[in-house]
Design an enzyme around this catalytic site. Structure first.
Site, mmCIF file in Angstrom:
data_model
loop_
_atom_site.group_PDB
_atom_site.id
_atom_site.type_symbol
_atom_site.label_atom_id
_atom_site.label_comp_id
_atom_site.label_asym_id
_atom_site.label_seq_id
_atom_site.Cartn_x
_atom_site.Cartn_y
_atom_site.Cartn_z
ATOM 1 N N ASN A 32 -29.727 14.997 -44.597
ATOM 2 C CA ASN A 32 -28.578 15.676 -45.194
ATOM 3 C C ASN A 32 -29.107 16.637 -46.244
ATOM 4 O O ASN A 32 -30.174 16.429 -46.811
ATOM 5 C CB ASN A 32 -27.646 14.638 -45.840
ATOM 6 C CG ASN A 32 -26.301 15.232 -46.174
ATOM 7 O OD1 ASN A 32 -25.548 15.602 -45.284
ATOM 8 N ND2 ASN A 32 -26.003 15.356 -47.464
ATOM 9 N N SER A 128 -14.411 14.342 -29.778
ATOM 10 C CA SER A 128 -13.062 14.011 -30.235
ATOM 11 C C SER A 128 -12.904 12.524 -30.476
ATOM 12 O O SER A 128 -13.532 11.706 -29.802
ATOM 13 C CB SER A 128 -12.020 14.456 -29.215
ATOM 14 O OG SER A 128 -10.732 14.067 -29.658
ATOM 15 N N LYS A 183 -13.092 21.541 -25.658
ATOM 16 C CA LYS A 183 -12.636 20.842 -26.873
ATOM 17 C C LYS A 183 -11.523 21.637 -27.560
ATOM 18 O O LYS A 183 -10.546 21.056 -28.069
ATOM 19 C CB LYS A 183 -13.807 20.625 -27.843
ATOM 20 C CG LYS A 183 -13.393 19.998 -29.198
ATOM 21 C CD LYS A 183 -12.834 18.613 -28.999
ATOM 22 C CE LYS A 183 -12.200 17.898 -30.162
ATOM 23 N NZ LYS A 183 -12.094 18.367 -31.455
ATOM 24 N N HIS A 186 -8.433 20.999 -25.695
ATOM 25 C CA HIS A 186 -8.024 19.624 -26.050
ATOM 26 C C HIS A 186 -7.186 19.663 -27.333
ATOM 27 O O HIS A 186 -6.124 19.051 -27.434
ATOM 28 C CB HIS A 186 -9.258 18.733 -26.245
ATOM 29 C CG HIS A 186 -8.968 17.438 -26.960
ATOM 30 N ND1 HIS A 186 -8.799 17.369 -28.333
ATOM 31 C CD2 HIS A 186 -8.789 16.178 -26.501
ATOM 32 C CE1 HIS A 186 -8.525 16.117 -28.681
ATOM 33 N NE2 HIS A 186 -8.523 15.373 -27.586
ATOM 34 N N ASN A 187 -7.661 20.391 -28.321
ATOM 35 C CA ASN A 187 -6.945 20.442 -29.594
ATOM 36 C C ASN A 187 -5.615 21.180 -29.469
ATOM 37 O O ASN A 187 -4.637 20.793 -30.104
ATOM 38 C CB ASN A 187 -7.824 21.072 -30.673
ATOM 39 C CG ASN A 187 -8.851 20.088 -31.211
ATOM 40 O OD1 ASN A 187 -9.278 19.178 -30.506
ATOM 41 N ND2 ASN A 187 -9.253 20.257 -32.453
ATOM 42 N N GLU A 190 -3.413 18.763 -28.084
ATOM 43 C CA GLU A 190 -3.126 17.806 -29.172
ATOM 44 C C GLU A 190 -1.974 18.336 -30.047
ATOM 45 O O GLU A 190 -1.028 17.604 -30.365
ATOM 46 C CB GLU A 190 -4.404 17.611 -29.988
ATOM 47 C CG GLU A 190 -4.276 16.856 -31.306
ATOM 48 C CD GLU A 190 -5.617 16.854 -32.088
ATOM 49 O OE1 GLU A 190 -6.661 16.525 -31.485
ATOM 50 O OE2 GLU A 190 -5.605 17.184 -33.295
ATOM 51 N N HIS A 453 5.046 54.718 -16.128
ATOM 52 C CA HIS A 453 3.964 53.744 -15.960
ATOM 53 C C HIS A 453 3.835 53.242 -14.520
ATOM 54 O O HIS A 453 2.930 52.470 -14.240
ATOM 55 C CB HIS A 453 4.174 52.570 -16.923
ATOM 56 C CG HIS A 453 4.002 52.970 -18.360
ATOM 57 N ND1 HIS A 453 2.812 53.469 -18.856
ATOM 58 C CD2 HIS A 453 4.876 52.978 -19.398
ATOM 59 C CE1 HIS A 453 2.961 53.745 -20.146
ATOM 60 N NE2 HIS A 453 4.204 53.465 -20.505
HETATM 61 C C1 6PG Z 1 -10.297 15.360 -32.576
HETATM 62 C C2 6PG Z 1 -9.420 16.224 -33.451
HETATM 63 C C3 6PG Z 1 -10.168 16.871 -34.564
HETATM 64 C C4 6PG Z 1 -9.316 17.834 -35.376
HETATM 65 C C5 6PG Z 1 -8.281 17.150 -36.192
HETATM 66 C C6 6PG Z 1 -7.508 18.027 -37.162
HETATM 67 O O1 6PG Z 1 -10.314 15.669 -31.395
HETATM 68 O O2 6PG Z 1 -10.914 14.412 -33.065
HETATM 69 O O3 6PG Z 1 -8.877 17.234 -32.651
HETATM 70 O O4 6PG Z 1 -11.238 17.567 -34.006
HETATM 71 O O5 6PG Z 1 -10.123 18.542 -36.217
HETATM 72 O O6 6PG Z 1 -7.382 16.505 -35.363
HETATM 73 O O7 6PG Z 1 -7.061 19.224 -36.619
HETATM 74 P P1 6PG Z 1 -6.085 20.158 -37.454
HETATM 75 O O8 6PG Z 1 -6.484 20.093 -38.892
HETATM 76 O O9 6PG Z 1 -6.217 21.527 -36.893
HETATM 77 O O10 6PG Z 1 -4.710 19.580 -37.254
#
Ligand code: 6PG
Length: 477
Positions: A32, A128, A183, A186-187, A190, A453
């Site tokens: 780190n 995720s 990913k 996916h979001n 979500e 057009h």
């Molecule tokens: C995951 C989530 C993660 C994401 C948060 C918050 O798959 O674990 O998608 O990656 O960052 O859920 O997202 P927001 O702050 O945009 O709501």
């Protein structure tokens, strides 16, 4: 000692991922920027497995067996570039840098191309499942080269979540930025899932007249059926939670302004570029941004509208069942749109993404994990060239069965003045796709009128223009 894998960036996601590798029997080098964090990890969790604490970048790289596998878990954007800039000069051809952050796939493509020139594999990897997933098994979406997956895949398979049938929730999604692209979508999904759940909650509250605790029970029941999913499960938890300080429902004391870190927005931005109609996901992003406009909302509070009048007990119960249908149908549409975007990205960038595999690795570990995803997997496995999830017979049949209730819910929402943009956008998408004719023909006519057009005809090949300002005869364009 030589470590099989290294993790740099030991904030909560990096730390938990490192522990996950160690718990699975791998020797993990940890590093780190501020060494105190590295020491804290080893002090606190050293008993869980083999860690090699490295103070400097040089020590870290030296601790890794070759080819080196170096996982970067820092903030997307500049910090990621800074870390790559620090480590890449210390690596040798064949080594791998795995970026496990929420990077934009375009950045991943750029970094992959730059590092490939130096013989280094850059593996942009979507991860995720939040903190808990990183520790106990996330869903993992690696991009990058086939060679890198051959070396890295078995380790990822070991630490990943497992679907109900035991399959690891990880696959080589495709080359360069494919993993981060998937990913990102996916979001976006979500966000859409969360918005649809939010609308269902608000309708149960304002139209059915239920209190949060009661609504939590309804979500619990839904979670035993076809909506069975992590997000429905945690919704019931959040809704039944009571604020200790006030004794009021937790949802009533939280500020109603949703935040976002940007991945949902990217999903919509990229969809616009690719020309993919992800209207449900877009409404979810806009709903968050609308919620955040406190001054605009305050200035609008006095605007006219109906006052919701709650239903009686029997009607409310029937309405709740309809909301379940509307939620499920809208969810099918969100996933239809999300998978369309994955297919379009795959086509645009030549990734050859297997949509059935994507659905399969989302069955466990990730935030959108759900029983439902196994059915999407089955649909694509049965027909990899499925034009859309809505063309799958099972999903089409379910929507057919849900549609009357779906429409009724939107009628009630509209009549009572409860916003349901996600449900509405999903239904509009469904109806637009089904339509025999769309007003796009009129749009074409207007475009031809004001800008020459041109348009195409249904009965003949070629492009045409009507002399709108003259005798309105038609000429070939
Ligand atoms: C995951 C989530 C993660 C994401 C948060 C918050 O798959 O674990 O998608 O990656 O960052 O859920 O997202 P927001 O702050 O945009 O709501």
């Amino acid at each position: 000692t030589s470590a099989q894998i290294g993790v740099t960036g030991l904030a909560v996601m990096g730390r938990n991922l490192a522990r996950n590798f160690a718990r699975n029997g791998y020797t993990v080098a940890v590093h780190n920027r501020t060494a105190a964090r590295t020491r804290a990890l080893v002090e606190e969790f050293g008993g869980e497995g083999e860690f090699v604490a490295a103070e400097t970048a040089e020590e870290f790289v030296a601790a890794l067996e070759r080819p080196r596998r170096l996982v970067v878990m820092v903030k997307a954007g500049e910090p990621t570039d800074a870390v790559i800039g620090e480590f890449a000069p210390l690596l040798e051809p064949g080594d791998m840098i795995i970026d496990g952050g929420n990077a934009h796939f375009a950045d991943t493509r750029r970094r992959e191309a730059e590092l490939r020139e130096r013989g280094i594999h850059f593996v942009g990897t979507g991860i995720s499942g939040g903190e808990e997933g990183a520790l106990n098994g996330p869903s993992i979406m690696p991009g990058g080269s086939k060679e890198s997956y051959a070396s890295l895949g078995p380790m990822l398979e070991k630490i990943s979540a497992k679907a109900a049938d035991g399959t690891p929730c990880v696959t080589h999604v495709g080359p360069d930025g494919a993993g981060h692209f998937v990913k990102m979508v996916h979001n976006g999904i979500e966000y859409a899932d969360m918005q649809l759940i939010g609308e269902a909650y608000q309708l149960l509250r304002d139209v059915a007249g239920y209190e949060p605790a009661r609504i939590a029970e309804i979500f619990r029941t839904w979670n035993t059926g076809r909506l069975d999913s992590y997000l429905i499960e945690i919704t019931a938890e959040v809704l039944s939670h009571v604020d200790a300080a006030t004794g009021r429902p937790f949802v009533d004391v939280v500020t109603d302004r949703a935040e976002q870190k940007g991945t949902g927005r990217w999903t919509v931005q990229i969809a616009l570029d690719l020309g993919v109609p992800v209207s449900g996901i877009a409404e979810a992003v806009f709903a968050r941004s609308l919620s955040g406009h406190a001054a605009l909302r305050a200035a609008s509070r006095g605007l006219a509208g109906p006052t919701p009048s709650p239903l009686d007990e029997a009607e409310a119960a029937a309405f709740a069942d309809r909301v379940e249908q509307a939620l499920y149908a809208s969810k099918i549409v969100s996933y239809t749109q999300g998978f369309h975007e994955v297919a379009a990205g795959s086509e645009e960038y030549g990734w050859s993404i297997d949509l059935g595999r994507v659905a399969a690795i989302w069955r466990g570990g990730c935030i959108i994990r759900a029983a439902f995803l196994d059915r999407i997997r089955a649909a694509y496995d049965a027909r990899p060239d499925l034009p859309s999830l809505l063309s799958d017979e099972t999903f089409a049949r379910e929507i057919a069965a849900a549609q009357d209730d779906w429409r009724e819910v939107l009628v009630a929402a509209t009549r009572q003045g409860v916003p349901a943009p996600g449900f509405a956008a999903a239904l509009a998408y469904y109806d637009a796709l089904r339509a025999e004719r769309l007003p796009a023909a009129l749009t074409q006519g207007q475009r031809d009128f004001f800008g020459a057009h041109t348009y195409r005809r249904t009965d003949r090949e070629g492009s045409f223009h009507t002399l709108w300002g003259g005798d309105r005869s038609e000429v070939p364009a």
